[in-house]
Design an enzyme around this catalytic site. Structure first.
Site, PDB file in Angstrom:
ATOM      1  N   SER A  22       5.114   4.677   8.001  1.00  0.00           N
ATOM      2  CA  SER A  22       6.572   4.552   7.919  1.00  0.00           C
ATOM      3  C   SER A  22       7.139   3.898   9.175  1.00  0.00           C
ATOM      4  O   SER A  22       6.717   4.213  10.297  1.00  0.00           O
ATOM      5  CB  SER A  22       7.196   5.938   7.750  1.00  0.00           C
ATOM      6  OG  SER A  22       8.602   5.837   7.862  1.00  0.00           O
ATOM      7  N   LEU A  23       8.106   3.008   8.988  1.00  0.00           N
ATOM      8  CA  LEU A  23       8.774   2.371  10.127  1.00  0.00           C
ATOM      9  C   LEU A  23       9.988   3.181  10.584  1.00  0.00           C
ATOM     10  O   LEU A  23      10.548   2.917  11.651  1.00  0.00           O
ATOM     11  CB  LEU A  23       9.234   0.956   9.741  1.00  0.00           C
ATOM     12  CG  LEU A  23       8.128  -0.047   9.396  1.00  0.00           C
ATOM     13  CD1 LEU A  23       8.741  -1.365   8.923  1.00  0.00           C
ATOM     14  CD2 LEU A  23       7.233  -0.301  10.608  1.00  0.00           C
ATOM     15  N   THR A  69      11.051   9.602   1.053  1.00  0.00           N
ATOM     16  CA  THR A  69      10.507   8.383   0.475  1.00  0.00           C
ATOM     17  C   THR A  69       9.506   8.733  -0.617  1.00  0.00           C
ATOM     18  O   THR A  69       9.376   9.893  -1.004  1.00  0.00           O
ATOM     19  CB  THR A  69       9.948   7.466   1.603  1.00  0.00           C
ATOM     20  OG1 THR A  69       9.579   6.228   1.038  1.00  0.00           O
ATOM     21  CG2 THR A  69       8.760   8.087   2.306  1.00  0.00           C
ATOM     22  N   LYS A  73      11.555  11.118  -4.155  1.00  0.00           N
ATOM     23  CA  LYS A  73      13.003  10.888  -4.222  1.00  0.00           C
ATOM     24  C   LYS A  73      13.680  11.645  -5.371  1.00  0.00           C
ATOM     25  O   LYS A  73      14.836  12.035  -5.262  1.00  0.00           O
ATOM     26  CB  LYS A  73      13.304   9.395  -4.317  1.00  0.00           C
ATOM     27  CG  LYS A  73      13.009   8.657  -3.003  1.00  0.00           C
ATOM     28  CD  LYS A  73      13.469   7.224  -3.052  1.00  0.00           C
ATOM     29  CE  LYS A  73      13.183   6.533  -1.725  1.00  0.00           C
ATOM     30  NZ  LYS A  73      13.750   5.173  -1.670  1.00  0.00           N
ATOM     31  N   ASP A 110      20.150   4.083   0.010  1.00  0.00           N
ATOM     32  CA  ASP A 110      19.418   2.846  -0.309  1.00  0.00           C
ATOM     33  C   ASP A 110      20.363   1.753  -0.809  1.00  0.00           C
ATOM     34  O   ASP A 110      20.198   0.581  -0.481  1.00  0.00           O
ATOM     35  CB  ASP A 110      18.343   3.112  -1.367  1.00  0.00           C
ATOM     36  CG  ASP A 110      17.123   3.822  -0.791  1.00  0.00           C
ATOM     37  OD1 ASP A 110      16.863   3.690   0.420  1.00  0.00           O
ATOM     38  OD2 ASP A 110      16.433   4.512  -1.559  1.00  0.00           O
ATOM     39  N   GLY A 138      12.838   1.333 -12.374  1.00  0.00           N
ATOM     40  CA  GLY A 138      12.542   2.610 -11.737  1.00  0.00           C
ATOM     41  C   GLY A 138      13.681   3.037 -10.829  1.00  0.00           C
ATOM     42  O   GLY A 138      14.809   2.557 -10.951  1.00  0.00           O
ATOM     43  N   ASN A 160      12.976  -5.730 -17.476  1.00  0.00           N
ATOM     44  CA  ASN A 160      11.822  -4.859 -17.243  1.00  0.00           C
ATOM     45  C   ASN A 160      10.724  -5.090 -18.263  1.00  0.00           C
ATOM     46  O   ASN A 160      10.971  -5.457 -19.411  1.00  0.00           O
ATOM     47  CB  ASN A 160      12.257  -3.387 -17.289  1.00  0.00           C
ATOM     48  CG  ASN A 160      11.249  -2.491 -16.587  1.00  0.00           C
ATOM     49  OD1 ASN A 160      10.778  -2.809 -15.514  1.00  0.00           O
ATOM     50  ND2 ASN A 160      10.919  -1.367 -17.215  1.00  0.00           N
ATOM     51  N   ARG A 161       9.483  -4.861 -17.805  1.00  0.00           N
ATOM     52  CA  ARG A 161       8.311  -4.963 -18.684  1.00  0.00           C
ATOM     53  C   ARG A 161       8.448  -4.005 -19.868  1.00  0.00           C
ATOM     54  O   ARG A 161       8.181  -4.368 -21.001  1.00  0.00           O
ATOM     55  CB  ARG A 161       7.066  -4.624 -17.845  1.00  0.00           C
ATOM     56  CG  ARG A 161       5.773  -4.584 -18.601  1.00  0.00           C
ATOM     57  CD  ARG A 161       4.624  -4.284 -17.656  1.00  0.00           C
ATOM     58  NE  ARG A 161       4.749  -2.965 -17.021  1.00  0.00           N
ATOM     59  CZ  ARG A 161       3.886  -2.494 -16.121  1.00  0.00           C
ATOM     60  NH1 ARG A 161       2.866  -3.228 -15.720  1.00  0.00           N
ATOM     61  NH2 ARG A 161       4.071  -1.307 -15.595  1.00  0.00           N
ATOM     62  N   MET A 223      12.706  -6.057  -2.556  1.00  0.00           N
ATOM     63  CA  MET A 223      12.762  -4.778  -1.844  1.00  0.00           C
ATOM     64  C   MET A 223      11.491  -4.512  -1.039  1.00  0.00           C
ATOM     65  O   MET A 223      11.489  -3.689  -0.139  1.00  0.00           O
ATOM     66  CB  MET A 223      12.987  -3.642  -2.838  1.00  0.00           C
ATOM     67  CG  MET A 223      14.367  -3.670  -3.454  1.00  0.00           C
ATOM     68  SD  MET A 223      14.717  -2.120  -4.289  1.00  0.00           S
ATOM     69  CE  MET A 223      16.339  -2.495  -4.954  1.00  0.00           C
ATOM     70  N   TYR A 225       8.760  -5.127   1.761  1.00  0.00           N
ATOM     71  CA  TYR A 225       8.828  -5.799   3.066  1.00  0.00           C
ATOM     72  C   TYR A 225       7.452  -5.956   3.716  1.00  0.00           C
ATOM     73  O   TYR A 225       7.356  -6.344   4.877  1.00  0.00           O
ATOM     74  CB  TYR A 225       9.811  -5.093   3.999  1.00  0.00           C
ATOM     75  CG  TYR A 225       9.529  -3.637   4.225  1.00  0.00           C
ATOM     76  CD1 TYR A 225      10.167  -2.677   3.458  1.00  0.00           C
ATOM     77  CD2 TYR A 225       8.626  -3.220   5.177  1.00  0.00           C
ATOM     78  CE1 TYR A 225       9.908  -1.339   3.637  1.00  0.00           C
ATOM     79  CE2 TYR A 225       8.362  -1.882   5.376  1.00  0.00           C
ATOM     80  CZ  TYR A 225       9.008  -0.945   4.609  1.00  0.00           C
ATOM     81  OH  TYR A 225       8.744   0.389   4.795  1.00  0.00           O
TER      82      TYR A 225
HETATM   83  P1  ATR Z   1      10.396   3.072  -8.262  1.00  0.00           P
HETATM   84  O1  ATR Z   1      11.015   4.392  -8.554  1.00  0.00           O
HETATM   85  O2  ATR Z   1       9.868   2.935  -6.877  1.00  0.00           O
HETATM   86  O3  ATR Z   1      11.275   1.913  -8.620  1.00  0.00           O
HETATM   87  P2  ATR Z   1       8.714   3.189 -10.622  1.00  0.00           P
HETATM   88  O4  ATR Z   1       9.572   4.174 -11.309  1.00  0.00           O
HETATM   89  O5  ATR Z   1       7.231   3.425 -10.627  1.00  0.00           O
HETATM   90  O6  ATR Z   1       9.041   3.004  -9.107  1.00  0.00           O
HETATM   91  O7  ATR Z   1       9.039   1.748 -11.222  1.00  0.00           O
HETATM   92  C1  ATR Z   1       8.280   0.664 -10.909  1.00  0.00           C
HETATM   93  C2  ATR Z   1       8.852  -0.551 -11.623  1.00  0.00           C
HETATM   94  O8  ATR Z   1       7.970  -1.646 -11.408  1.00  0.00           O
HETATM   95  C3  ATR Z   1       8.986  -0.386 -13.121  1.00  0.00           C
HETATM   96  O9  ATR Z   1      10.119  -1.091 -13.551  1.00  0.00           O
HETATM   97  C4  ATR Z   1       7.700  -1.030 -13.633  1.00  0.00           C
HETATM   98  O10 ATR Z   1       7.791  -1.513 -14.961  1.00  0.00           O
HETATM   99  P3  ATR Z   1       7.582  -0.508 -16.201  1.00  0.00           P
HETATM  100  O11 ATR Z   1       8.847   0.270 -16.365  1.00  0.00           O
HETATM  101  O12 ATR Z   1       7.300  -1.426 -17.345  1.00  0.00           O
HETATM  102  O13 ATR Z   1       6.404   0.348 -15.822  1.00  0.00           O
HETATM  103  C5  ATR Z   1       7.575  -2.170 -12.680  1.00  0.00           C
HETATM  104  N1  ATR Z   1       6.201  -2.690 -12.567  1.00  0.00           N
HETATM  105  C6  ATR Z   1       5.194  -2.178 -11.854  1.00  0.00           C
HETATM  106  N2  ATR Z   1       4.081  -2.929 -11.975  1.00  0.00           N
HETATM  107  C7  ATR Z   1       4.416  -3.969 -12.777  1.00  0.00           C
HETATM  108  C8  ATR Z   1       3.709  -5.111 -13.292  1.00  0.00           C
HETATM  109  N3  ATR Z   1       2.444  -5.348 -12.961  1.00  0.00           N
HETATM  110  N4  ATR Z   1       4.368  -5.957 -14.086  1.00  0.00           N
HETATM  111  C9  ATR Z   1       5.660  -5.748 -14.419  1.00  0.00           C
HETATM  112  N5  ATR Z   1       6.382  -4.683 -13.979  1.00  0.00           N
HETATM  113  C10 ATR Z   1       5.779  -3.817 -13.176  1.00  0.00           C
END
Ligand code: ATR
Length: 282
Positions: A22-23, A69, A73, A110, A138, A160-161, A223, A225
């Site tokens: 952590s920074l 973190t 969260k 954030d 997320g 989103n995926r 987001m 870094y």
């Molecule tokens: P956080 O709370 O930190 O945002 P999270 O809830 O794990 O973390 O969400 C990660 C995000 O990155 C999600 O939107 C995830 O997409 P899904 O909802 O489809 O899982 C996205 N993500 C992570 N790896 C990915 C990948 N290889 N391709 C596309 N989206 C990805």
């Protein structure tokens, strides 16, 4: 010179897992030293299932509070007795402060950090000027959507995926949901595009997003870094787009956290970005 720790030293920290890289301790302790505050900020690694017990043990103590973190969260929100509306909207807290009466107050800085990063690195950008596309659904994406909507953004587009998650976010906060395959449509006439996914972290494959579909003045932000210039930001720069990096957001969320712990804003004139960059690239 190392400051002496006294019986009255005010203690704050950052809780997560893993946490050793952590920074945040670098930022907060540099500000404490410059301001001459009798305080210290430490990193605390918490057991996977230990967050609730951690908070229960700290409340009603003299500890000022903790930043929170990954992956705690959401647990931080659940552990709170009082929740700031912006933490409620983000469904996540990155800041807990402890009151002498046993109160556990959850907040989320954030979003403030994200807007501060834009103000610093893209000073001409106005959140009210046009649609903002956020990739991811997320906690990070949710906080970003809430922050931009609260700042008067006319439309948030969540790409989103997993379309269901984007739709759920939009149903809660407002916004238009897009499948990742529709990113090009979401990016057209966007004033900003923000990567809030975890893709590309931990050595995974970075996302290949159609940034060429954005207008020339579109501000592109990541987001992540580590590295400071991610493949996503490098692609944006190659297209001539202005960029905002995740380190500016990290520093931007730390400022209001510092004020919550130590009762005053961080002192001006400390180049915490340079300190953080040195820690990132030793
Ligand atoms: P956080 O709370 O930190 O945002 P999270 O809830 O794990 O973390 O969400 C990660 C995000 O990155 C999600 O939107 C995830 O997409 P899904 O909802 O489809 O899982 C996205 N993500 C992570 N790896 C990915 C990948 N290889 N391709 C596309 N989206 C990805």
């Amino acid at each position: 010179m190392r400051r002496p720790i006294s019986g009255a030293t005010r203690v704050a920290g950052v809780a997560g897992r893993p946490i050793a890289h952590s920074l945040s301790p670098i930022l907060h302790n540099a500000w404490l030293a410059a301001a001459g505050i009798d305080g210290v900020y430490v990193a605390l690694q918490i057991a996977q299932d230990g967050f609730a017990a951690f908070v229960e043990g700290l409340r009603s103590t003299s500890m000022a509070g903790v930043n929170v973190t990954l992956p705690f969260k959401e647990a931080a929100l659940a552990a709170a007795t009082e929740v700031h509306p912006r933490a409620r909207r983000a469904q996540a807290a990155n800041l807990l402060t402890f009151g002498p009466d046993g109160a556990v107050r959850a907040d989320n800085t954030d979003g403030l950090g994200l807007l501060a990063a834009f103000a610093e690195q893209a000073p001409g950008f106005d959140p009210k000027a046009g649609p903002v596309a956020i990739v991811g659904a997320g906690g990070g994406a949710r906080g970003a959507a809430a922050a931009f909507l609260d700042a008067g953004c006319p439309e948030v587009r969540v790409v989103n995926r997993t379309l269901d998650r984007a739709q759920a976010l939009c149903a809660d906060l407002g916004g238009r949901a897009f499948d990742l395959r529709e990113a090009e449509t979401a990016f057209q006439d966007a004033a900003a595009v923000i990567n809030a996914t975890s893709a590309g972290l931990a050595g995974g494959e970075a996302l290949d997003l159609p940034l060429a579909a954005t207008p020339g003045a579109c501000v592109v932000m990541d987001m992540v870094y580590k590295p400071l210039v991610t493949p996503f930001l490098a692609q944006a720069r190659a297209l001539g787009r202005p960029t905002v990096d995740g380190l500016a957001m990290l520093i931007g969320q730390a400022r209001p956290s510092f004020e919550a712990f130590f009762g005053q804003a961080p002192p001006a004139g400390v180049d915490v970005r340079a300190l953080a960059l040195k820690a990132l690239n030793p």
